[in-house]
Design a protein around this motif. Structure first.
Motif, mmCIF file in Angstrom:
data_model
loop_
_atom_site.group_PDB
_atom_site.id
_atom_site.type_symbol
_atom_site.label_atom_id
_atom_site.label_comp_id
_atom_site.label_asym_id
_atom_site.label_seq_id
_atom_site.Cartn_x
_atom_site.Cartn_y
_atom_site.Cartn_z
ATOM 1 N N THR A 8 57.308 -29.045 -18.867
ATOM 2 C CA THR A 8 57.214 -27.593 -18.979
ATOM 3 C C THR A 8 56.498 -27.297 -20.290
ATOM 4 O OG1 THR A 8 59.410 -27.476 -19.988
ATOM 5 C CG2 THR A 8 59.263 -27.030 -17.619
ATOM 6 N N SER A 9 55.948 -26.092 -20.384
ATOM 7 C CA SER A 9 55.107 -25.744 -21.531
ATOM 8 C C SER A 9 55.873 -25.467 -22.813
ATOM 9 C CB SER A 9 54.248 -24.517 -21.192
ATOM 10 O OG SER A 9 53.397 -24.809 -20.112
ATOM 11 N N THR A 10 57.059 -24.872 -22.701
ATOM 12 C CA THR A 10 57.775 -24.493 -23.914
ATOM 13 C C THR A 10 59.226 -24.932 -23.855
ATOM 14 O OG1 THR A 10 58.590 -22.359 -23.115
ATOM 15 C CG2 THR A 10 56.364 -22.403 -24.003
ATOM 16 N N VAL A 11 59.868 -24.879 -25.019
ATOM 17 C CA VAL A 11 61.265 -25.279 -25.115
ATOM 18 C C VAL A 11 62.177 -24.289 -24.401
ATOM 19 C CG1 VAL A 11 60.969 -26.566 -27.237
ATOM 20 C CG2 VAL A 11 61.471 -24.140 -27.360
ATOM 21 N N ASP A 12 61.630 -23.106 -24.046
ATOM 22 C CA ASP A 12 62.448 -22.091 -23.378
ATOM 23 C C ASP A 12 62.597 -22.330 -21.885
ATOM 24 O OD1 ASP A 12 60.833 -19.677 -25.464
ATOM 25 O OD2 ASP A 12 62.749 -20.672 -25.757
ATOM 26 N N GLN A 13 61.865 -23.312 -21.342
ATOM 27 C CA GLN A 13 61.856 -23.524 -19.903
ATOM 28 C C GLN A 13 62.739 -24.687 -19.474
ATOM 29 O OE1 GLN A 13 57.631 -23.833 -19.185
ATOM 30 N NE2 GLN A 13 57.398 -21.640 -18.968
ATOM 31 N N ASP A 14 63.943 -24.744 -20.020
ATOM 32 C CA ASP A 14 64.871 -25.827 -19.692
ATOM 33 C C ASP A 14 65.192 -25.874 -18.203
ATOM 34 O OD1 ASP A 14 65.097 -26.770 -22.300
ATOM 35 O OD2 ASP A 14 66.635 -25.309 -22.793
ATOM 36 N N SER A 38 53.180 -28.252 -24.450
ATOM 37 C CA SER A 38 52.052 -27.557 -23.836
ATOM 38 C C SER A 38 51.078 -28.554 -23.235
ATOM 39 C CB SER A 38 51.329 -26.713 -24.888
ATOM 40 O OG SER A 38 50.104 -26.232 -24.382
ATOM 41 N N SER A 39 50.459 -28.177 -22.120
ATOM 42 C CA SER A 39 49.487 -29.074 -21.490
ATOM 43 C C SER A 39 48.268 -29.286 -22.373
ATOM 44 C CB SER A 39 49.044 -28.501 -20.130
ATOM 45 O OG SER A 39 48.359 -27.281 -20.320
ATOM 46 N N VAL A 40 48.007 -28.335 -23.293
ATOM 47 C CA VAL A 40 46.843 -28.468 -24.170
ATOM 48 C C VAL A 40 47.157 -29.245 -25.441
ATOM 49 C CG1 VAL A 40 45.755 -26.371 -23.320
ATOM 50 C CG2 VAL A 40 47.277 -26.233 -25.288
ATOM 51 N N ALA A 41 48.404 -29.667 -25.591
ATOM 52 C CA ALA A 41 48.780 -30.460 -26.763
ATOM 53 C C ALA A 41 48.042 -31.791 -26.735
ATOM 54 C CB ALA A 41 50.293 -30.696 -26.780
ATOM 55 N N THR A 42 47.608 -32.247 -27.912
ATOM 56 C CA THR A 42 46.874 -33.509 -27.965
ATOM 57 C C THR A 42 47.792 -34.692 -27.700
ATOM 58 O OG1 THR A 42 47.180 -33.522 -30.365
ATOM 59 C CG2 THR A 42 45.102 -32.651 -29.530
ATOM 60 N N GLN A 43 49.061 -34.551 -28.030
ATOM 61 C CA GLN A 43 50.013 -35.636 -27.829
ATOM 62 C C GLN A 43 51.051 -35.263 -26.788
ATOM 63 O OE1 GLN A 43 49.678 -38.646 -29.350
ATOM 64 N NE2 GLN A 43 47.822 -37.863 -30.325
ATOM 65 N N VAL A 61 54.895 -39.832 -9.444
ATOM 66 C CA VAL A 61 55.200 -38.632 -8.667
ATOM 67 C C VAL A 61 55.296 -37.431 -9.603
ATOM 68 C CG1 VAL A 61 56.760 -37.589 -6.968
ATOM 69 C CG2 VAL A 61 56.519 -40.079 -7.065
ATOM 70 N N ILE A 62 54.603 -36.344 -9.239
ATOM 71 C CA ILE A 62 54.653 -35.108 -10.031
ATOM 72 C C ILE A 62 54.903 -33.929 -9.097
ATOM 73 C CG2 ILE A 62 53.157 -35.938 -11.878
ATOM 74 C CD1 ILE A 62 50.842 -34.412 -10.526
ATOM 75 N N ALA A 63 55.351 -32.807 -9.658
ATOM 76 C CA ALA A 63 55.614 -31.619 -8.847
ATOM 77 C C ALA A 63 54.307 -30.944 -8.446
ATOM 78 C CB ALA A 63 56.495 -30.636 -9.617
ATOM 79 N N LYS A 64 53.427 -30.701 -9.442
ATOM 80 C CA LYS A 64 52.151 -30.028 -9.207
ATOM 81 C C LYS A 64 51.109 -30.610 -10.159
ATOM 82 C CE LYS A 64 53.599 -25.887 -10.139
ATOM 83 N NZ LYS A 64 53.606 -24.416 -10.341
ATOM 84 N N PRO A 65 49.824 -30.486 -9.830
ATOM 85 C CA PRO A 65 48.789 -31.045 -10.713
ATOM 86 C C PRO A 65 48.842 -30.496 -12.134
ATOM 87 C CG PRO A 65 47.843 -30.506 -8.583
ATOM 88 C CD PRO A 65 49.241 -29.951 -8.579
ATOM 89 N N ASP A 66 49.193 -29.196 -12.287
ATOM 90 C CA ASP A 66 49.187 -28.614 -13.635
ATOM 91 C C ASP A 66 50.336 -29.114 -14.502
ATOM 92 O OD1 ASP A 66 51.298 -27.263 -12.493
ATOM 93 O OD2 ASP A 66 50.554 -25.266 -12.951
ATOM 94 N N ARG A 67 51.297 -29.823 -13.907
ATOM 95 C CA ARG A 67 52.359 -30.441 -14.707
ATOM 96 C C ARG A 67 51.843 -31.707 -15.388
ATOM 97 N NH1 ARG A 67 54.799 -26.888 -16.332
ATOM 98 N NH2 ARG A 67 52.875 -25.921 -15.695
ATOM 99 N N LEU A 68 50.790 -32.286 -14.801
ATOM 100 C CA LEU A 68 50.262 -33.553 -15.299
ATOM 101 C C LEU A 68 49.045 -33.373 -16.190
ATOM 102 C CD1 LEU A 68 50.271 -36.701 -15.160
ATOM 103 C CD2 LEU A 68 48.797 -36.502 -13.138
ATOM 104 N N ALA A 69 48.126 -32.487 -15.784
ATOM 105 C CA ALA A 69 46.836 -32.403 -16.466
ATOM 106 C C ALA A 69 46.506 -30.990 -16.924
ATOM 107 C CB ALA A 69 45.739 -32.914 -15.532
#
Length: 199
Positions: A8-14, A38-43, A61-69
């Motif tokens: 998930t992108s932020t710590v608020d999305q537990d 964040s997906s844009v994080a370098t690490q 296995v991933i939920a959606k492509p945007d979770r991975l890349a």
């Protein structure tokens, strides 16, 4: 072996992260790597660990492509790394049956859908910028006021009533540090307005 990756992108999305992990485990993943970044994080440490952990014959296995890349290019680069190790990618949520890169059709569909998702995001950001520019031109856009600063008057009023700072922060749902900052700034402003004593 099925290996899951959740993000998930932020710590608020537990809740969102927990749901992804639950779905991945339900899909049969024996090991799940999860992180809040964040997906844009370098690490992305957990993603790096997952890619390192995978062995030939495994499936990521991933939920959606945007979770991975972060983009179509990024997705294809990750898929290439997986293929080099003899690992397949399985995407759970593609509007129907799960999609795997083990076959050429799945790989093609994944690339196309990732490209469409990236295009839609670019359009959304463009519309957002246009909306902000229009609102600024009409003089109605002021930006989002910081939550704590917007409650400065309430903080000062409650402090005048003798309410402890920690309790003020709790009642107004702001950080304790933010409450102290408001009080400090108000004190500094009051001191600046008071003429210096001639002694």
């Amino acid at each position: 072996m099925l290996v899951g990756y959740a993000r998930t992108s932020t710590v608020d999305q537990d809740a969102g992260l927990a749901a992804q992990v639950r779905d991945l485990e339900a899909a049969g993943c024996e090991k799940v790597f999860a992180e809040k970044v964040s997906s844009v994080a370098t690490q992305r440490p957990q993603l790096a660990s997952a890619l390192d952990f995978l062995r030939e014959g495994d499936t990521l296995v991933i939920a959606k492509p945007d979770r991975l890349a972060r983009s179509t290019t990024d997705l294809l680069a990750i898929v290439a790394k997986l293929e080099a190790k003899g690992v397949a990618l399985l995407v759970q949520s593609m509007g129907g049956e799960p999609m795997s890169t083990r076959g050429p059709t799945g790989k093609l569909m994944l690339t196309m859908l990732a490209a469409f998702a990236e295009f839609e995001r670019a359009l959304m950001l463009e519309r957002q910028k246009e909306g902000i520019a229009k609102a600024k031109a009409e003089g109605v856009y002021k930006g989002r006021a910081p939550t704590a600063r917007a409650k400065a008057a309430e903080v000062l009023a409650m402090q005048a009533q003798g309410v402890p700072v920690v309790e003020i922060a709790k009642r107004l749902e702001i950080g304790v540090a933010s409450a102290f900052r408001i009080l400090r700034d108000a004190k500094a402003a009051a001191a600046a307005e008071t003429p210096a004593s001639l002694g």
